[in-house]
Design an enzyme around this catalytic site. Structure first.
Site, mmCIF file in Angstrom:
data_model
loop_
_atom_site.group_PDB
_atom_site.id
_atom_site.type_symbol
_atom_site.label_atom_id
_atom_site.label_comp_id
_atom_site.label_asym_id
_atom_site.label_seq_id
_atom_site.Cartn_x
_atom_site.Cartn_y
_atom_site.Cartn_z
ATOM 1 N N ARG A 107 0.845 -1.193 0.000
ATOM 2 C CA ARG A 107 0.000 0.000 0.000
ATOM 3 C C ARG A 107 0.883 1.246 0.000
ATOM 4 O O ARG A 107 1.668 1.449 0.920
ATOM 5 C CB ARG A 107 -0.905 0.004 1.251
ATOM 6 C CG ARG A 107 -1.670 1.294 1.467
ATOM 7 C CD ARG A 107 -2.590 1.189 2.693
ATOM 8 N NE ARG A 107 -3.295 2.431 2.939
ATOM 9 C CZ ARG A 107 -3.043 3.258 3.966
ATOM 10 N NH1 ARG A 107 -2.118 2.966 4.856
ATOM 11 N NH2 ARG A 107 -3.734 4.371 4.098
ATOM 12 N N HIS A 152 -3.165 10.815 0.741
ATOM 13 C CA HIS A 152 -2.577 10.623 2.070
ATOM 14 C C HIS A 152 -1.958 11.952 2.509
ATOM 15 O O HIS A 152 -0.740 12.081 2.616
ATOM 16 C CB HIS A 152 -1.551 9.484 2.043
ATOM 17 C CG HIS A 152 -1.188 8.942 3.399
ATOM 18 N ND1 HIS A 152 -1.224 7.600 3.718
ATOM 19 C CD2 HIS A 152 -0.778 9.564 4.536
ATOM 20 C CE1 HIS A 152 -0.843 7.414 4.986
ATOM 21 N NE2 HIS A 152 -0.555 8.594 5.500
ATOM 22 N N GLU A 197 -7.246 8.334 6.641
ATOM 23 C CA GLU A 197 -7.505 9.031 7.902
ATOM 24 C C GLU A 197 -8.053 10.436 7.721
ATOM 25 O O GLU A 197 -7.420 11.426 8.109
ATOM 26 C CB GLU A 197 -6.233 9.075 8.736
ATOM 27 C CG GLU A 197 -5.645 7.702 8.993
ATOM 28 C CD GLU A 197 -4.514 7.737 10.028
ATOM 29 O OE1 GLU A 197 -4.059 8.825 10.397
ATOM 30 O OE2 GLU A 197 -4.121 6.646 10.471
ATOM 31 N N ASN A 339 -6.992 1.966 10.328
ATOM 32 C CA ASN A 339 -5.654 2.228 10.853
ATOM 33 C C ASN A 339 -5.768 2.268 12.372
ATOM 34 O O ASN A 339 -6.492 3.093 12.921
ATOM 35 C CB ASN A 339 -5.112 3.573 10.362
ATOM 36 C CG ASN A 339 -4.875 3.582 8.862
ATOM 37 O OD1 ASN A 339 -5.049 2.565 8.184
ATOM 38 N ND2 ASN A 339 -4.482 4.719 8.333
ATOM 39 N N TYR A 341 -3.643 1.925 16.229
ATOM 40 C CA TYR A 341 -2.370 1.894 16.954
ATOM 41 C C TYR A 341 -2.495 1.701 18.450
ATOM 42 O O TYR A 341 -1.665 1.048 19.061
ATOM 43 C CB TYR A 341 -1.583 3.192 16.692
ATOM 44 C CG TYR A 341 -1.068 3.306 15.280
ATOM 45 C CD1 TYR A 341 0.200 2.857 14.950
ATOM 46 C CD2 TYR A 341 -1.866 3.839 14.267
ATOM 47 C CE1 TYR A 341 0.684 2.949 13.652
ATOM 48 C CE2 TYR A 341 -1.397 3.933 12.961
ATOM 49 C CZ TYR A 341 -0.120 3.479 12.653
ATOM 50 O OH TYR A 341 0.346 3.559 11.364
ATOM 51 N N GLU A 409 -3.212 -0.119 8.490
ATOM 52 C CA GLU A 409 -2.021 0.309 9.236
ATOM 53 C C GLU A 409 -2.079 -0.207 10.666
ATOM 54 O O GLU A 409 -3.138 -0.172 11.305
ATOM 55 C CB GLU A 409 -1.920 1.848 9.327
ATOM 56 C CG GLU A 409 -1.478 2.538 8.080
ATOM 57 C CD GLU A 409 -1.353 4.052 8.269
ATOM 58 O OE1 GLU A 409 -1.133 4.511 9.398
ATOM 59 O OE2 GLU A 409 -1.490 4.759 7.260
HETATM 60 C C1 PNW Z 1 -1.035 7.389 10.834
HETATM 61 N N1 PNW Z 1 -3.893 8.062 16.558
HETATM 62 O O1 PNW Z 1 -1.353 8.479 11.626
HETATM 63 C C2 PNW Z 1 -0.734 7.885 9.425
HETATM 64 O O2 PNW Z 1 -1.609 7.351 8.466
HETATM 65 C C3 PNW Z 1 0.681 7.685 8.997
HETATM 66 O O3 PNW Z 1 0.985 8.550 7.941
HETATM 67 C C4 PNW Z 1 1.600 7.865 10.178
HETATM 68 O O4 PNW Z 1 2.949 7.890 9.836
HETATM 69 C C5 PNW Z 1 1.306 6.738 11.152
HETATM 70 O O5 PNW Z 1 -0.059 6.657 11.461
HETATM 71 C C6 PNW Z 1 2.099 6.839 12.448
HETATM 72 O O6 PNW Z 1 1.795 8.012 13.153
HETATM 73 C C7 PNW Z 1 -1.964 8.312 12.872
HETATM 74 O O7 PNW Z 1 -4.844 8.808 16.801
HETATM 75 C C8 PNW Z 1 -3.092 9.048 13.138
HETATM 76 O O8 PNW Z 1 -3.517 7.255 17.432
HETATM 77 C C9 PNW Z 1 -3.735 8.957 14.336
HETATM 78 C C10 PNW Z 1 -3.262 8.132 15.309
HETATM 79 C C11 PNW Z 1 -2.146 7.389 15.069
HETATM 80 C C12 PNW Z 1 -1.485 7.487 13.856
#
Ligand code: PNW
Length: 531
Positions: A107, A152, A197, A339, A341, A409
């Site tokens: 991707r 993006h 996002e 996505n 985390y 992600e």
């Molecule tokens: C993503 N959160 O951003 C993005 O899609 C990437 O470009 C970026 O490098 C990656 O994660 C790491 O940061 C995020 O709210 C947006 O926890 C929001 C969050 C995490 C990551």
């Protein structure tokens, strides 16, 4: 003797509790299940974070170029993405790494200002098109499926100058841009993502200052941006569905970012706060597209409407969709890109929160993280809470009618190094949680992408935070890439379709400087010997 015995019991208890606490954090005991045969494993990147060549071969400035060129202090290490990992020149090495990992799918995103330097489709940059054609051909040559993210975060600055995502005409501009990509690449690209996002773009970029264009027009601009963006998404879905799918087939969806929300306590109010977090954040974008009824979530309509009235606005700051727009947007995705985390704890605010007016103020909840959750990530928000991943996948499956989910992600950031024990541990735990989600909970997950293939320009963190499976030596002239231990772990998961033999769901020691168990036990042990 009494004291010694009691202390012995206490020691035992610490050991047991510690194990249990860690097991509670993980997605469950070690799963012996495997990933389905047709499950897609991939890696993700984004143009603005890896390509560099920011003004080469006709590319114009993006809003991220503009922001960091004009405000070097915006970025932790005062760096920029002018060269980044130089993937504009090194894409063949990138594809080689993808082959080393053995993943099925890659991707990446297309840079709008590289393909359309004016922002408009009046001038298509042949060298920009050629770059992506080369990359796609190189992938296809080795049987790797390309997945293209159309947007993006790197809007042409020229479009920002005329309002960017708050300008209603951007629906047409974006559709023209997507049409150029479909025309050139839809014969070979079978997976499309309209937006990465959108909440980061609108809430943080237009409502706040965390992402470009850092407009800070909270309470107004995040809603306008979202409104236009959702219409643009739907327009492009219909364009693809009517004109390109019949010719080439393929799937199209959107990637939404979501944390899991856990109630801070068991109180009814906190349970309500956690639910409200999900409906007013993830649901802000997901409800119009993925729910049966469509439109913004009813709670959001009500909350913004009430606040706007109290604040003496003539109408709600949340724009309204007409019934035909609701219909036009509903159902416009073949899959749910997620996505994910980390996880947060939610409670209701008992007074005004956030700037007035703002989305945070409209919603009125408080979000914190448990300081005991493991993490020593370079990204301070990135706590390791695998069970949250499992619960979120179940929530999406249940809330949005069993839509196929592709995790576009997931990953972990550190301060660099090839021996990345914490990242290895993070992937073990999150993939274990994913196996439970698929096999035990029956969450409808069809694919998983690690963020990221390689270290890259991590937005405001610059090159301080490293998310890569491959280390990039940004100081070396040829941006040397080296596989980290996590790359080896991931390739073994992809090859075996299961977790490695030595994976331990109770082991979170990679995230504490002194392993938790040792640090709690040592003082007790010392006392025991004294008695
Ligand atoms: C993503 N959160 O951003 C993005 O899609 C990437 O470009 C970026 O490098 C990656 O994660 C790491 O940061 C995020 O709210 C947006 O926890 C929001 C969050 C995490 C990551």
């Amino acid at each position: 003797m009494e004291a010694k015995n009691s202390l012995f019991m206490l020691l035992l208890l610490v050991i047991i509790c510690n194990g249990n606490a860690q097991l509670y954090l993980s997605g469950g005991p070690k799963s012996n299940y495997t990933f389905p045969k047709d499950f897609l494993f991939g890696v993700s990147t984004a143009a603005a974070q890896i390509e560099g060549a920011w003004n080469e071969d006709g590319k114009s400035e993006s809003i991220w170029d503009h922001l960091v060129h004009n405000n070097p202090n915006f970025v932790k290490d005062h760096s920029n993405a002018d060269v980044a990992a130089d993937s504009y020149h090194l894409y063949k090495r990138d594809v080689e790494m993808i082959r080393e990992l053995g993943v099925d799918i890659y991707r990446f995103s297309v840079s709008w200002p590289r393909v359309l330097p004016t922002g408009f489709a009046n001038e298509v940059n042949p060298l920009g098109i050629q770059y992506y054609r080369n990359l796609i051909d190189e992938l296809v040559k080795y049987n790797i499926t390309p997945m293209v993210t159309i947007y993006h975060w790197d809007l042409p600055q020229k479009l920002q100058d005329i309002g960017g995502w708050t300008n209603a005409h951007i629906v047409d501009y974006y559709t023209d841009y997507a049409n150029v990509l479909f025309k050139n690449f839809a014969d070979k690209v079978k997976y499309w993502i309209t937006f990465n996002e959108p909440m980061q773009t609108c809430l943080e970029g237009y409502g706040g200052t965390y992402r470009a264009p850092a407009l800070n027009r909270h309470g107004i601009a995040e809603y306008l941006c979202t409104h236009n963006l959702l219409k643009a998404h739907a327009n492009v879905y219909h364009l693809f569905d009517k004109q390109y799918r019949p010719l080439y087939g393929g799937k199209i969806g959107m990637s939404l970012d979501s944390n899991w929300a856990e109630p801070k306590t068991n109180s009814t109010k906190d349970i309500e706060a956690a639910r409200l977090y999900l409906t007013t954040h993830l649901g802000w974008y997901a409800h119009p597209v993925y729910s049966t009824e469509g439109n913004y979530p009813p709670e959001l309509i009500k909350l913004v409407g009430q606040k706007s009235q109290k604040q003496n606005y003539s109408r709600s700051r949340l724009p309204e969709f007409t019934p035909s727009e609701v219909d036009f947007i509903r159902g416009t995705a073949d899959f749910f890109g997620l996505n994910h985390y980390t996880t947060y704890l939610l409670s209701m605010a008992d007074k005004e929160v956030g700037a007035i007016p703002s989305h945070a103020n409209d919603v009125g909840i408080i979000r914190v993280q448990d300081p005991n959750w493991p993490s020593k990530s370079s990204s301070d928000w990135l706590k390791v809470v695998p069970f949250g991943f499992r619960r979120l996948l179940q929530y999406i499956t249940k809330t949005y009618n069993n839509i196929p989910i592709i995790v576009t992600e997931n990953g972990y950031a550190d301060f660099s190094g090839v021996d990345d024990k914490a990242r290895v541990s993070y992937y073990g735990h999150y993939l274990n949680a994913l196996l439970h989600a698929i096999h035990v909970d029956k969450s409808n997950v069809h694919g998983y992408f690690a963020w990221s293939l390689m270290d890259n320009f991590e937005w405001d963190d610059g090159y301080v935070s490293r998310f890569g499976l491959y280390l990039v030596d940004f100081k070396s002239p040829n941006k040397t890439r080296t596989a980290k231990h996590s790359a080896k772990l991931y390739s073994s998961v992809v090859a075996t379709r299961g977790l490695p033999a030595d994976y331990d769901p109770a082991d979170f020691t990679a995230f504490s400087s002194a392993p938790i168990l040792v640090s709690t036990m040592l003082p007790l042990l010392a006392l025991y010997r004294l008695l």
